[in-house]
Motif scaffolding. Sequence first.
Motif, PDB file in Angstrom:
ATOM      1  N   ASN A   1      -4.934 -17.771   5.600  1.00 48.66           N
ATOM      2  CA  ASN A   1      -6.325 -17.812   6.049  1.00 48.66           C
ATOM      3  C   ASN A   1      -7.281 -17.351   4.946  1.00 48.66           C
ATOM      4  N   PRO A   2      -8.479 -17.966   4.866  1.00 51.07           N
ATOM      5  CA  PRO A   2      -9.465 -17.474   3.891  1.00 51.07           C
ATOM      6  C   PRO A   2      -9.706 -15.973   4.056  1.00 51.07           C
ATOM      7  N   ILE A   3      -9.822 -15.526   5.312  1.00 43.78           N
ATOM      8  CA  ILE A   3      -9.838 -14.077   5.559  1.00 43.78           C
ATOM      9  C   ILE A   3      -8.659 -13.770   6.478  1.00 43.78           C
ATOM     10  N   GLY A   4      -7.664 -13.151   5.933  1.00 42.56           N
ATOM     11  CA  GLY A   4      -6.452 -12.864   6.692  1.00 42.56           C
ATOM     12  C   GLY A   4      -6.535 -11.484   7.319  1.00 42.56           C
ATOM     13  N   GLY A   5      -5.376 -10.883   7.547  1.00 40.26           N
ATOM     14  CA  GLY A   5      -5.347  -9.588   8.208  1.00 40.26           C
ATOM     15  C   GLY A   5      -5.400  -8.429   7.233  1.00 40.26           C
ATOM     16  N   GLN A   6      -5.326  -7.236   7.817  1.00 38.94           N
ATOM     17  CA  GLN A   6      -5.347  -6.016   7.004  1.00 38.94           C
ATOM     18  C   GLN A   6      -3.945  -5.697   6.495  1.00 38.94           C
ATOM     19  N   ASN A   7      -3.920  -5.068   5.348  1.00 43.86           N
ATOM     20  CA  ASN A   7      -2.660  -4.748   4.675  1.00 43.86           C
ATOM     21  C   ASN A   7      -2.323  -3.272   4.901  1.00 43.86           C
ATOM     22  N   GLU A   8      -1.148  -2.871   4.450  1.00 42.17           N
ATOM     23  CA  GLU A   8      -0.758  -1.466   4.577  1.00 42.17           C
ATOM     24  C   GLU A   8      -0.137  -1.005   3.259  1.00 42.17           C
ATOM     25  N   THR A   9      -0.624   0.098   2.748  1.00 38.25           N
ATOM     26  CA  THR A   9       0.018   0.691   1.573  1.00 38.25           C
ATOM     27  C   THR A   9       1.091   1.654   2.072  1.00 38.25           C
ATOM     28  N   ILE A  10       2.311   1.442   1.621  1.00 35.50           N
ATOM     29  CA  ILE A  10       3.429   2.261   2.114  1.00 35.50           C
ATOM     30  C   ILE A  10       4.140   2.980   0.967  1.00 35.50           C
ATOM     31  N   LYS A  11       4.843   4.022   1.339  1.00 35.58           N
ATOM     32  CA  LYS A  11       5.805   4.627   0.402  1.00 35.58           C
ATOM     33  C   LYS A  11       7.204   4.225   0.844  1.00 35.58           C
ATOM     34  N   HIS A  12       8.063   4.045  -0.123  1.00 32.78           N
ATOM     35  CA  HIS A  12       9.430   3.607   0.174  1.00 32.78           C
ATOM     36  C   HIS A  12      10.285   4.800   0.611  1.00 32.78           C
ATOM     37  N   ARG A  13       9.919   5.340   1.784  1.00 29.49           N
ATOM     38  CA  ARG A  13      10.705   6.469   2.300  1.00 29.49           C
ATOM     39  C   ARG A  13      11.890   5.910   3.071  1.00 29.49           C
ATOM     40  N   TYR A  14      12.722   5.158   2.374  1.00 28.29           N
ATOM     41  CA  TYR A  14      13.858   4.521   3.039  1.00 28.29           C
ATOM     42  C   TYR A  14      14.777   5.600   3.611  1.00 28.29           C
ATOM     43  N   GLY A  15      15.178   5.366   4.850  1.00 27.82           N
ATOM     44  CA  GLY A  15      15.982   6.380   5.535  1.00 27.82           C
ATOM     45  C   GLY A  15      15.275   6.853   6.784  1.00 27.82           C
ATOM     46  N   VAL A  16      13.932   6.760   6.804  1.00 33.10           N
ATOM     47  CA  VAL A  16      13.220   7.123   8.030  1.00 33.10           C
ATOM     48  C   VAL A  16      13.346   5.956   9.009  1.00 33.10           C
ATOM     49  N   THR A  17      13.272   6.255  10.283  1.00 33.45           N
ATOM     50  CA  THR A  17      13.383   5.202  11.280  1.00 33.45           C
ATOM     51  C   THR A  17      12.102   5.035  12.095  1.00 33.45           C
ATOM     52  N   ASP A  18      11.152   5.937  11.886  1.00 28.00           N
ATOM     53  CA  ASP A  18       9.844   5.811  12.531  1.00 28.00           C
ATOM     54  C   ASP A  18       8.943   5.000  11.589  1.00 28.00           C
TER      55      ASP A  18
END
Lengths: 476, 466
Positions: A153-170
Amino acid sequence: MRFLTSLALLLLVLAPAERVAAQEDGPSQGIVDLYEAREERDDWLIQDATVLTVTNGTIEDGDVLVQDGNIAAVGEDVDAPGDVEVYDASGEYVMPGVVDAHVHIGISNVNEATNPVTAEVDVGDVLDPFDVALYRALAGGVTTSHVMHGSANPIGGQNETIKHRYGVTDPGELRFEGAPGTIKFALGENPTRVHGTGQDIQPSTRMGVEHVIRRALNRAERYAAQKEAFQNGERAAPPEYSERLEALADVLSGDLQVHCHSYRADEIVMLMDVLDDFGVDDVTFQHVNEGFKVAPELAEYGAGASVFADWWAYKFEVYYSTAFNAAILARNGVLTSINSDSGELDRHLYHEAAKTQKYGDLSKNQALKLITINPAKQLGIADRVGSIEEGKDADLAIFSKHPLNIYTVPQRTYVDGVKRFDHADDPSDVRLFVDPEAPVPATRAGHTAGHAGTEEHRCMHGAFRMGAFARKALQQ
Amino acid sequence: MRLRSFLPALLLPFALLLVGSDAHAQQPKAERGPFALTNARIQTITNGVIEDGTIVIEEDRITAVGENAPVPSGAQTFDLDGSTVYPGLIDAGTRLGLVEVGSLSETRDYSEVGEVTPHMQALTAINPSSVSIPVTRVNGVTSVIAEPSGGLMPGTAALIDLFGYTPAQMFREFEAVTLDFPDTGRRGPWDDRSQQQIEKEAEEAIQKLNDTWAQAALYAGIDSARAAGATDGQRPEYAPALEALAPVVRGDTPLIVKVDAASDITRAIEWAAEHDQTENVIFSGLAEGWRVADEIADAGIPCLVGPVLAVPARDADRYSKPYANAGLMREAGVELAIRSGEAENVRNLPYHAGFAATYGLGREQALRAVTIAPARILGVADEIGSIEEGKVANLFVADGDPFKTSTDVEHLFIKGRRVPLVNRQTELFEEYLDREPGLEGQPGEQSGGNAGGPTGSAEETTPETD
């Protein structure tokens, strides 16, 4: 969530023979347990490494002291408390954790392709901590990713900046707390293909793309003005609430930063003109394969550019590309980063950055900036990550040789001081969740290399399925 | 799918004007020898390293190699000042020249309609003017297999040198029929077929392959009998697919079997044995080759392994398995070469080899896996793959290790011609690094430059070690 965690643990206990087979060189400990144990420790002394600070030069034979998940000290012969765990990194290199400014891993949906403007949706609502791709990126030194909506889409959705805290399940624990909000825009062939060609609605041309964006921002401007008028008592009622216009109003106010999928020089200039008309200063162009053609204009606007090292020719709008793009942009003063847009490339962004040595003769430190401090600046998180400096988050990647050397092997990756990847110690099978429904091992055999094989499954993931659905709905 | 095929049709007239040619660019021509490369460090591959030697190139051949090779009079001499000469790299599996722009079906010539089309010749469709070819060869890649794909038997692959003005000029005397071995397992996490369905479809696919093969064997038998005068000279009905398969059945034309999943590899080994093809097949892809490396080694089937830069086949697999795959297979005794599986980015072949080297194959074996090893597997080792007197002069000069990104290629020779190190991507760099005019079209205005931009200046020096 606790249920899912228990389920994952249970499944690990009851793991089928497949898991045992894949375990030949790893411990048979539950992965969730392993990570919970590791999370107990976020104090380290990384000793006798070559420290590539990125912002303050290189320290030969340097130490990095990590306390409470933050970098407490950097230098030669750092004093450390007696009880701190020491990692002897002699002969090895430590660099800031890699920041990937564009990827679509760790989410269960990518494109809400039902409308040319979908500012109201947010990939932060569909985070998937069980995606093994998060770990594989860690194994290439990546600690932060800008997980983006797709480019339908020309204007799509919002993004998320994440940390790679692999191992968490939440899922919520993946979020980079306090990172500025961002939103995906997209120009050129993808939106015109999905909406114009696919559904016979605007946009089907680059002219239409401009208009769709202008119309949306105009509505948002009026919406914001009506809200303000109501608040000032100049209007009897507020405008009808619209989640979409709320998000777009945030774009106008600067609360949501624009990250725009783009390729051609003309469309890049177009968006700068549009944003300028609406007083939006903060924009990073993504991919921006022809950014090198308008590098002076990008530099003057203060726009960022986040590019591929060498992907091209997978579609017509990237046919006139050059692998020298990053170097031309950087040498023209544009804030430039190299991203992956791929669960394959993000495993070796250090190698992608290294290609700028060949294509444009960037120095080693300039090359490292492209995957550390520069993308951190583009995401508004440079006060927290992107370099090895006292007070910053202890997001660190340790390599056996200089990270730009083809013979290097990532050794360890720390996120907030927690060891999330260890070349020497991690089991082979790191799945947090084993799908009990899969009766035979699934293979991704017959894969193709390069962008042709990945973009359709990432940036444009879901675009056409949703497009077909929308077409049907329109007919009814 | 429908959406994707429509837009390209609109673009066709535009694409035809632009694709595959570069009207404004004045490409310098390749030069002819004789040449002498002196003060050269020579990585011969087959006879070790000559630390300070000379290479003489006349016509299309290497005519002398050694510490004291005499330089013929009139030879154009390049003093390499210690830079290293390597044999041209060979990519044993690409779509280079068969596709110009991936998303535009008009420019995709690697997949013909039909399941069994072995008579479709890659060599027919290779575009010598593909912009991707000069982009590839400046990184030292001088020969590639261009292979059709899609369907059961998509066509006949060809080995080409990356210089020439017609497919015939580029052809390097190796062709092989390709077989995309049927998937007999689950194809990915999205594959939600039941176990029974998977097995049923696998049986059907294998049956189709066997039926095709039986027809080809019958055809080859009739054809051989006719050739030997055993029939009344009547030709069998025209069956181009079977005619293309007949030399494969006889073992005269190799069969490249594209196969990735472990269970498929096992079945392909069995299939080859059942059809007397073990000596004639070359496996390609082998994403899970490490899982069944001993079986492959026992069968003695050579393998074209890659892409190396790929994600693991299964979520449960160690993150580094695709990097380590070639090394593990080699350790088990498999004869192998490395392929990128790429089209426009075959230029990354040295990095596929570099990652394989780092994760277990070792630098020396990785270098062989992109030079003499593919040459031997493809039966062209008397022509290319090493630096030896009498071989074709496909070679390049580099200021360092070609697997490293910090290394630059300084000279390139293909079939004895010195090929200019330019392509559209280098031309765009030259034109746009200091664009003129800069901002706002002001004549002479210099834009941006190195004036303390956010990434610092190009001259920035930081004490660094490698």
